[in-house]
Design a protein around this motif. Structure first.
Motif, PDB file in Angstrom:
ATOM      1  N   TYR A  94     -39.709  60.381 -28.642  1.00 52.88           N
ATOM      2  CA  TYR A  94     -41.153  60.560 -28.852  1.00 52.88           C
ATOM      3  C   TYR A  94     -41.456  61.558 -29.962  1.00 52.88           C
ATOM      4  CZ  TYR A  94     -41.447  58.146 -24.381  1.00 52.88           C
ATOM      5  OH  TYR A  94     -41.328  57.222 -23.381  1.00 52.88           O
ATOM      6  N   ASP A 125     -41.366  54.065 -21.964  1.00 56.37           N
ATOM      7  CA  ASP A 125     -42.782  53.716 -21.930  1.00 56.37           C
ATOM      8  C   ASP A 125     -43.519  54.402 -23.072  1.00 56.37           C
ATOM      9  OD1 ASP A 125     -45.128  52.621 -21.050  1.00 56.37           O
ATOM     10  OD2 ASP A 125     -44.921  53.313 -18.993  1.00 56.37           O
ATOM     11  N   GLU A 151     -28.660  53.694 -26.219  1.00 60.06           N
ATOM     12  CA  GLU A 151     -28.708  55.148 -26.373  1.00 60.06           C
ATOM     13  C   GLU A 151     -27.627  55.644 -27.337  1.00 60.06           C
ATOM     14  OE1 GLU A 151     -28.335  57.419 -22.737  1.00 60.06           O
ATOM     15  OE2 GLU A 151     -29.289  59.148 -23.682  1.00 60.06           O
ATOM     16  N   GLN A 189     -42.013  45.066 -22.746  1.00 60.55           N
ATOM     17  CA  GLN A 189     -41.295  46.220 -22.189  1.00 60.55           C
ATOM     18  C   GLN A 189     -40.161  46.686 -23.102  1.00 60.55           C
ATOM     19  OE1 GLN A 189     -41.064  46.359 -17.874  1.00 60.55           O
ATOM     20  NE2 GLN A 189     -38.882  46.739 -18.070  1.00 60.55           N
ATOM     21  N   GLY A 233     -36.974  70.635 -23.228  1.00 56.50           N
ATOM     22  CA  GLY A 233     -37.187  69.533 -22.293  1.00 56.50           C
ATOM     23  C   GLY A 233     -37.975  68.388 -22.888  1.00 56.50           C
ATOM     24  N   ASP A 239     -38.164  64.645 -25.232  1.00 56.44           N
ATOM     25  CA  ASP A 239     -37.411  63.415 -25.427  1.00 56.44           C
ATOM     26  C   ASP A 239     -37.472  63.051 -26.910  1.00 56.44           C
ATOM     27  OD1 ASP A 239     -36.464  60.827 -25.540  1.00 56.44           O
ATOM     28  OD2 ASP A 239     -37.340  60.265 -23.612  1.00 56.44           O
ATOM     29  N   GLU A 261     -33.182  69.643 -25.821  1.00 62.05           N
ATOM     30  CA  GLU A 261     -32.604  70.190 -24.582  1.00 62.05           C
ATOM     31  C   GLU A 261     -33.309  71.490 -24.202  1.00 62.05           C
ATOM     32  OE1 GLU A 261     -29.865  68.989 -22.834  1.00 62.05           O
ATOM     33  OE2 GLU A 261     -29.208  67.373 -24.157  1.00 62.05           O
ATOM     34  N   THR A 265     -28.482  53.248 -21.197  1.00 65.81           N
ATOM     35  CA  THR A 265     -28.021  54.632 -21.321  1.00 65.81           C
ATOM     36  C   THR A 265     -26.528  54.642 -21.604  1.00 65.81           C
ATOM     37  OG1 THR A 265     -27.571  54.934 -18.977  1.00 65.81           O
ATOM     38  CG2 THR A 265     -29.822  55.374 -19.723  1.00 65.81           C
ATOM     39  N   LEU A 266     -26.003  55.844 -21.852  1.00 68.64           N
ATOM     40  CA  LEU A 266     -24.635  55.987 -22.339  1.00 68.64           C
ATOM     41  C   LEU A 266     -23.606  55.250 -21.496  1.00 68.64           C
ATOM     42  CD1 LEU A 266     -24.720  59.704 -23.411  1.00 68.64           C
ATOM     43  CD2 LEU A 266     -24.563  57.696 -24.886  1.00 68.64           C
ATOM     44  N   PHE A 267     -23.811  55.224 -20.169  1.00 68.11           N
ATOM     45  CA  PHE A 267     -22.791  54.498 -19.412  1.00 68.11           C
ATOM     46  C   PHE A 267     -23.360  53.329 -18.647  1.00 68.11           C
ATOM     47  CE2 PHE A 267     -24.142  57.401 -16.232  1.00 68.11           C
ATOM     48  CZ  PHE A 267     -24.151  58.626 -16.857  1.00 68.11           C
ATOM     49  N   GLY A 268     -24.250  52.611 -19.332  1.00 71.66           N
ATOM     50  CA  GLY A 268     -24.613  51.303 -18.799  1.00 71.66           C
ATOM     51  C   GLY A 268     -25.803  51.297 -17.866  1.00 71.66           C
ATOM     52  N   GLY A 269     -26.369  52.455 -17.548  1.00 73.17           N
ATOM     53  CA  GLY A 269     -27.620  52.451 -16.794  1.00 73.17           C
ATOM     54  C   GLY A 269     -28.727  51.972 -17.705  1.00 73.17           C
ATOM     55  N   ALA A 270     -29.878  51.725 -17.166  1.00 74.13           N
ATOM     56  CA  ALA A 270     -31.001  51.312 -18.007  1.00 74.13           C
ATOM     57  C   ALA A 270     -32.221  52.100 -17.598  1.00 74.13           C
ATOM     58  CB  ALA A 270     -31.263  49.825 -17.830  1.00 74.13           C
ATOM     59  N   ARG A 271     -33.046  52.409 -18.585  1.00 74.72           N
ATOM     60  CA  ARG A 271     -34.331  53.007 -18.222  1.00 74.72           C
ATOM     61  C   ARG A 271     -35.425  52.472 -19.119  1.00 74.72           C
ATOM     62  NH1 ARG A 271     -36.446  57.381 -21.669  1.00 74.72           N
ATOM     63  NH2 ARG A 271     -34.820  58.588 -22.591  1.00 74.72           N
ATOM     64  N   ILE A 272     -36.614  52.492 -18.571  1.00 75.73           N
ATOM     65  CA  ILE A 272     -37.751  52.012 -19.328  1.00 75.73           C
ATOM     66  C   ILE A 272     -38.219  53.110 -20.278  1.00 75.73           C
ATOM     67  CG2 ILE A 272     -40.177  51.360 -19.095  1.00 75.73           C
ATOM     68  CD1 ILE A 272     -39.300  49.813 -16.581  1.00 75.73           C
TER      69      ILE A 272
END
Lengths: 382, 98, 347
Positions: free
Chosen positions: C277, C336, C255, C322, C272, C274, C269, C327-334
């Motif tokens: 896309y 799609d 990210e 996949q 709403g 992304d 923002e 994300t900015l602090f190490g989370g992950a998201r898919i």
């Protein structure tokens, strides 16, 4: 300060996550015996998945995704009524983009638009008002949708229309309120919740006191939270600390935006324009007492229900059964995860939603599907 | 629900209808300032303030001091964690030396 | 009749159904507005092309077609004509072909200003010249008011792929580096504002640009470039998903490595949306082996369309198909594929 990037600082997130880990250990919560925290607001659900917070917090914390997505909880019958209103001659039907794809029993607004209805997406009820000014020969109907955050904007627009003497602007009012469904959830005997992350933007309108009953009568902690990732993590930490300490109070993490007593202008506009309906139907939750608002008699000229004889204002009560096999109410009360629903990803996908929670990107099931690997999981299982 | 974002009030566009221009990261949109105009205030007083914008309405003025306090608490946690990690590193280094 | 600049004068200021009737009015419109600018060789019903590059053993002909509709037809940073040339040039270029020729077919709504057509045609000639392609044949049709939105354009492009060049999504292997050529989402956010129905304004300009020279530079510098995709409709997210699926690899992006302008973030923002896309018209994502990443970046940055080139992530072995984002602090998201169209939301 711009109030955005500051609240996305990875360094602070690390500290928060470590603190959350410690408190979860102190509570003794584990994956098998987790603390259940409900984020009421769909915006929070969205943020949790967008930033991957569910994967960062320890296994001893489990998020239950609440009913705070107005599009998700909209009964199909109301969508049918929107389509009916929009398909009249000389009507411009205006709506937020969120509602366009929500399926009715026959079609969605997007499909009605393709069939020839004049349906326009707007960013604000003020834009609908402007359309009414510019098209005096047309009837402009605004689909009033949303919780207390959005309710005042529709009320202020109706007041403005009244001041200007507009005769071609009405609102199809489907505004709903947050506290009654929370009470309904807390009264559910299957309820497993240990605490709540409260809706920040609803609270900037109504303040923090409407949640007092959660702490006082039900003994559950609630922390009103902002929407940036650090806001959410800090709020989770504050809920956990209350649980650890055996406290249950209403706390406000989002004090930069949420005043204790809310916004007086907005509250006055709400009071002036609306009154409570005796009850209102929620998709997935059923009828809930005093959970919906209708437009007062004195603003009847701006009320689409009164003007067109439709909806809860109509003589005939319409009810539409929820689709068979839909387990939304169980997901919403935390009894099962979205993936525990037999229809998840099979009979119910974001392309063809069956249940409420798959409808909007803020619904728990849609978020699971889109961000949580729902599609991949389903494909792997096939 | 309820998407709301901070924007700066940069100009009053219609004093009688209480409309102002809000700037969100260089994107401008006209918004109503009716909800945030407190008793005894004039619209001009809001110029420069950050407001929480929702569906074309400024719904709350963002309290800079409260924001600073929240951030200070967060920074404290971040620093505490860094100290803890540094101590753990140090202890590990000592162990390895021993 | 010609005016002092040598341009044929038309009596009408707007297109009428007569301009589609096959008679003299139509011929005048075509000559005055189109062929005077595009300068095709002769006026036969076909273009007769010589392509020496094709005579090389192993060389292949590449052909692609695309239709362009956009509201509004003119927007900051371009118009529908620029889109029509760049879009087709880019479809050829990302496949490793050298773009050579275009055809252009116009569906014109009755009542469209001829001055607007002239502006669009002029941009097309400009862009074609920049890209080194020639518009060699075309067609016009006029439809009644309301049957089109001013003008729709279909362009078909042909190009030549040199022997041995094989760029395709299926080539991407774990470890390959993903590079974009600049900030993302400018076009999508710019069009959203230009439409006016959300009443947003900003200084954003469309990123619309031809990417033929950029691809040529990359191919010269990186013999093993695997694949490229232009990030048009559906944005970066859709391009990456197509590649992950075709190659049977996972793609992981960072990210904080994504180049986004403040105004694009602001637009997203507010509505709403992304940015992953949002549509782009001059942006591509490129996969190269790790040891060629530096060379690819340098080659991209050597042309104006690649000044903002930057690494955004890499291919991994699993889970196949996949796309994920750290994300900015190490989370992950898919990340799609998009379901339907991205709609502005309030909640």
């Amino acid at each position: 300060m711009r109030y955005v990037e500051e609240f996305r600082d990875p360094k602070a997130a690390k500290g928060l996550l470590a603190a959350i880990d410690r408190v979860v250990d102190e509570i003794g919560a584990t994956a098998e015996n987790p603390v259940y925290i409900m984020e009421i607001c769909g915006g929070h659900t969205h943020a949790i998945f967008r930033y991957g917070l569910d994967k960062l917090t320890p296994a001893g914390v489990e998020f239950i995704h609440g009913p705070g997505c107005p599009v998700c909880v909209l009964p199909m019958a109301r969508v049918d009524e929107c389509v009916e209103l929009a398909e009249q001659e000389d009507v411009i039907f205006t709506t937020f983009g969120d509602a366009m794809r929500v399926p009715g029993t026959k079609k969605s607004l997007l499909q009605a638009k393709a069939d020839g209805a004049d349906i326009r997406m707007v960013y604000s009820p003020l834009d609908a008002l402007e359309l009414a000014r510019r098209n005096p020969e047309r009837e402009v109907i605004f689909f009033g949708l949303g919780f207390e955050t959005t309710t005042p904007s529709t009320a202020l627009s109706i007041q403005q229309a009244a001041r200007e003497g507009l005769t071609n602007f009405t609102v199809f009012c489907n505004h709903i309120t947050v506290p009654p469904p929370i009470k309904a959830l807390l009264d559910d005997p299957h309820m497993v919740l240990d605490g709540f992350v409260g809706p920040g933007h609803v609270s900037m309108v109504i303040g923090t006191h409407p949640y007092d009953f959660i702490a006082d009568d039900y003994g559950k902690p609630i922390v009103v939270a902002g929407f940036e990732p650090l806001d959410l993590l800090q709020s989770v930490l504050m809920v956990l600390e209350q649980i650890r300490d055996g406290r249950a109070v209403v706390e406000n993490q989002y004090a930069r935006v949420v005043p204790e007593h809310g916004n007086p202008v907005s509250l006055a506009a709400i009071e002036d324009v609306y009154e409570k309906r005796p009850s209102f139907a929620w998709r997935g939750l059923g009828e809930i007492d005093e959970s919906g608002l209708r437009i007062r008699e004195k603003y009847a000229a701006f009320d689409a229900e009164a003007k067109f004889g439709i909806g809860y204002g109509a003589e005939v009560e319409r009810s539409v059964e929820e689709p068979e096999g839909c387990a939304c109410s169980q997901v919403m009360t935390g009894r099962i995860k979205p993936t525990g629903c037999p229809q998840f990803g099979l009979g119910c996908t974001p392309e063809m939603p069956l249940g409420a929670l798959m409808v909007s990107s803020e619904g728990a099931c849609a978020a699971y599907y889109q961000y949580g690997g729902g599609r991949a999981a389903v494909e792997a299982a096939e | 629900m309820c998407l709301g974002i901070p924007g700066q009030i940069v100009e009053i566009t219609d004093e009688s209808r209480l409309m102002a221009m809000a700037d969100v990261s260089g994107v401008r949109r006209e918004v109503s300032i009716a909800p945030v105009l407190g008793a005894g205030m004039t619209p001009g007083d809001l110029i420069g303030e950050y407001a929480l914008i929702h569906v074309g309405f400024a719904m709350a003025i963002i309290d800079e001091q409260e924001a600073a306090e929240t951030l200070k608490a967060l920074e404290g946690l971040g620093e505490a964690q860094e100290t803890l990690e540094a101590m753990a590193e140090g202890a590990k280094a000592l162990e390895e030396r021993a | 009749m010609k005016d002092v600049t040598g341009q044929k004068v038309l009596r009408d200021s707007r297109v009428t159904l007569a301009h589609g009737g096959g008679g003299k009015a139509m011929r005048d419109l075509i000559e005055s507005v189109f062929t005077d600018v595009f300068e095709p060789d002769g006026m036969e019903d076909q273009a007769r092309l010589t392509a020496e590059a094709l005579a090389v053993p192993g060389a292949r002909l590449a052909m692609t077609t695309d239709s362009f509709v956009v509201t509004p037809v003119e927007f900051p940073g371009g118009d529908i004509g620029k889109l029509a040339v760049c879009g087709t040039v880019n479809d050829l270029a990302v496949g490793g072909a050298t773009p050579l020729y275009l055809s252009a077919a116009f569906i014109i709504e009755e009542g469209t200003e001829i001055a607007l057509l002239r502006r669009i045609v002029a941009t097309m000639r400009d862009e074609a010249d920049k890209a080194g392609v020639r518009i060699v044949t075309g067609d016009t049709k006029v439809v009644g008011r309301g049957s089109a939105d001013q003008v729709f354009i279909t362009t078909t492009g042909v190009g030549v792929i040199a022997p041995g060049v094989e760029l395709k999504a299926g080539n991407v292997r774990p470890g390959d580096v993903a590079i974009v050529n600049g900030v993302l989402g400018d076009h999508g956010a710019c069009i959203l504002a230009a439409r006016g129905d959300m009443a947003l304004s900003s200084d954003l300009v469309s990123d619309c640009a031809g990417l033929g020279h950029l691809m040529a530079a990359v191919q010269a510098a990186c013999p093993n470039v695997r694949a490229a995709r232009d990030c048009t409709r559906g944005g970066l997210a859709s391009a990456l998903n197509e590649i992950a699926e075709a190659a049977g690899v996972a793609v992981e992006i960072e990210e904080d490595a994504l180049p986004l302008r403040a105004e694009v973030k602001g637009t997203c923002e507010i509505l709403g949306l992304d940015p992953l896309y949002l549509a782009n018209e001059g942006r591509l994502v490129l996969f190269v082996p790790e040891d060629e990443a530096e060379a690819a970046l340098a080659a991209m940055r050597s042309v104006p369309e690649g000044e903002g080139a930057t690494v955004i992530g890499r291919a991994k072995p699993a889970p196949a198909g996949q796309v994920t984002m750290r994300t900015l602090f190490g989370g992950a998201r898919i990340v799609d594929m998009l379901v339907g169209e991205q709609l502005p939301r309030i909640c």
